[in-house]
Enzyme design. Structure first.
Site, short mmCIF file in Angstrom:
data_model
loop_
_atom_site.label_atom_id
_atom_site.label_comp_id
_atom_site.label_asym_id
_atom_site.label_seq_id
_atom_site.Cartn_x
_atom_site.Cartn_y
_atom_site.Cartn_z
CB CYS A 91 39.90 1.54 5.36
SG CYS A 91 39.34 2.98 6.32
CG PHE A 129 32.40 11.55 21.27
CD1 PHE A 129 32.54 10.79 20.12
CD2 PHE A 129 33.34 12.53 21.53
CE1 PHE A 129 33.61 11.00 19.25
CE2 PHE A 129 34.40 12.75 20.66
CZ PHE A 129 34.53 11.98 19.52
#
EC number: 2.3.1.74
Length: 403
Positions: A168, A60
């Protein structure tokens, strides 16, 4: 029987605007809580009680480092997450808590952006005839459109359209819809609001769902609003920022599983495969050709670019595919860096950034000195929204448009 002397064609002509729809004002807003990308991996794994997953945290960390994001804004503070521990577990049922939060906060953030747009517009709210509200989360009745109309004190006769769970690409959709409303209703002034709070999608990490981590490295909260209308009232000091020349939408065949979101008891889950940037970049050349061929425009570096920055790979691959100069994507990259991906609101932030950069750099028009421009929205479907824009001159007589 009384025979009318008014012909239907004349009625229709009187109903329509004379000119092309234009963006007359833009406003943006974010939550107060700001998170810096360099701090986020430590914060995220701590608040989700996942610090024991060291390998996953390292992955991450690399995602955040390569995201080209400097900071983001989020409604979710550590205090809120401590009060709602189920939101920090990957599979814990938590829909009620998330829903209550988002239903309340999405209209509030949208109201803040709308107030900024209305302030720049400088006209009384009684002139707003239509409201288009868009958000990915928080489906409710009456909807966020009703709530923000009530909060702002809009006329009870305002004509509302509520768009939920588009994703989006919808920053382009709302402009397409607003163009149709403005040009087909003489005197219409359309308030468009995109408000996005990603609390529905926040959850702890999972070693078997790495694409969920990609979303956590990218998404932020924000709201944007625009006023759209035709035939600006110069006597009332209405001034256009961009003209909306044309608008189209297309679905990319064979990509229905490329970006997927599902509302579950655990909140909003999503799937973001690695080949999304390739699908999108492969579609751009055709979309540009279809949109600009009637205008005789063939050089993609001769237009200004307002692109939804879904992630750095999308911008990089679009840039490479059509051989863009690095400067063409500056507005999109600036917004990605300072806000992350705010779903439908993001591309309107980019539009705002475009006109501000153009003024700061001393360009002659709101489009970096160029006349023609393109706005792209990308999202689930895969769906592509293509908006052709025309800039307007930046003059000393119109100082408000750059504030």
């Amino acid at each position: 029987m009384v025979t009318s002397t008014v012909k239907l064609e004349e009625v229709r002509r009187m109903q329509r605007a004379e000119g092309m729809a234009a963006v007359l004002a833009i406003g943006t807003a974010t939550p107060a809580n700001c998170v810096y990308q360099t701090d986020y991996p430590d914060y995220y794994f701590r608040v989700t009680n996942s610090e024991h997953l060291t390998n996953l945290k390292e992955r991450f960390q690399r995602m955040c480092e390569s995201s080209q994001i400097r900071k983001r804004y989020t409604h979710l503070t550590e205090e809120i997450l401590q009060e709602n521990p189920s939101m920090c577990v990957f599979t814990a049922p938590s829909l009620d808590a998330r829903q209550d939060m988002v239903v309340a906060e999405v209209p509030k953030l949208g109201k803040a952006a709308a107030e900024e747009a209305i302030k720049e517009w400088g006209q009384p709210m009684s002139r707003i005839t239509h409201l288009v509200f868009c958000t990915t989360n928080g489906v409710d009745m009456p909807g966020a459109d009703y709530q923000v109309a009530k909060m702002l004190g809009l006329p009870t006769s305002v004509k509302r359209l509520m768009m939920y769970q588009q994703g989006c690409f919808a920053g382009g959709t709302v402009l397409r819809v607003a163009k149709d409303l403005a040009e087909n209703n003489r005197g219409a002034r359309v308030l468009v609001v995109c408000s996005e709070i990603m609390a529905m999608a926040f959850r702890g990490p999972s070693e078997s769902h790495l694409d969920s981590l990609v979303g956590h490295a990218l998404f932020g909260d924000g709201a944007a609003a625009v006023i759209v209308g035709s035939d600006p009232d110069e006597a009332a000091d209405e001034r256009p920022l961009f003209q909306i020349v044309s608008a189209s939408q297309t679905i990319l065949p064979g990509t229905e599983d490329a970006i997927v979101g599902h509302l579950r008891e655990v909140g909003l889950t999503f799937h973001l495969p690695k080949d999304v940037p390739e699908f999108i970049s492969d579609s751009v050349e055709g979309a540009l050709t279809d949109a600009f061929m009637p205008l005789g425009v063939h050089d993609w570096n001769s237009i200004f670019w307002v692109v939804h920055p879904g992630g750095p790979a999308i911008l990089d691959q679009v840039e490479e595919k059509v051989a863009l100069h690095k400067a063409r994507m500056r507005a999109s990259r600036n917004v990605l860096s300072e806000y992350g991906n705010m779903a439908s609101a993001t591309v309107l932030f980019v539009l705002d950034e475009m006109r501000k950069l153009s003024a700061d750099d001393g360009h002659a028009t709101t489009g970096e000195g160029m006349d023609w421009g393109v706005l792209f929205g990308f999202g689930p479907g895969l769906t592509v929204e293509t908006i052709v824009l025309h800039s307007v001159p930046i003059t000393a007589a119109a100082p408000l448009i750059m504030q």
